[in-house]
Design a protein around this motif. Sequence first.
Motif: not given
Length: 237
Positions: A93-100, A140-144, A215-224
């Motif tokens: 799956g994936q997880a989205l994190a907001e900046p900061g 997956l971005g868009p942020g670091n 960081e100033t942008l959110p980022s999503a991560m995909a996991f295996w």
Amino acid sequence: MRLAINDPRALLGRCDDAVVRTVEDDEPDYEKGAVVPSGLWRPLTEETGRALTAPAWAPSSTLVEIVRPLVPIGTEPAHLTASLGADDSEYIGQALAEPGMRTTTDNYRDGRLIGLHLDNWDKLTYARKATGRRRLALNLGPGNRSVILGDLDAQAVCRAVHPDSYERRCPHTDDYRAHVAAGHTVRCVRIRLAPGEGYIAPTEYLLHDGSTEDETLPSAMAFWLGHWNRGVLPSLV
């Protein structure tokens, strides 16, 4: 912690380290007793980098690798599993994190952050804790985004907290919480990842979490999860 490193300078350019601390009652976003970075980050030194470098004989299951998988643009993460270099890899799956966010994982029951923690997908006992599947995570971005990893492994902490019964236990996040609360020093390393970059790490064996602090942008991560041999995916360090 054992890092698979080919270019120490490339590692130092994306890492810093700090000690961890225990969360108290005045931080309601976190579970009480959670372990988090102190925030006193310093650039990783060459000496520390050498100390973390994995010897050639280190088992792949214990290694941290910083990688950039060669994936086709626009491919859905769930469709990449067969091309990621581990025959048994499983997309989880994936997880989205907001900046900061200092750390990113929350307790789904109440939404509070759990801080640095151990995974328990494979439910391994003390003797087998170093043999579990590693986690591949791709930004997956868009942020670091950063991954934070503790330098003291789960078996060592379990022995320290349960000296008379560790062989009968399954090492757990609570062992780290007790160890840090008792005043013992645990260091952590923060490794920055740009979009398209990722890591393979033994998250059942090492304290860890994601971070978007500063960081100033959110980022999503995909996991295996899977059993990757050392060097299967292209290394960034």
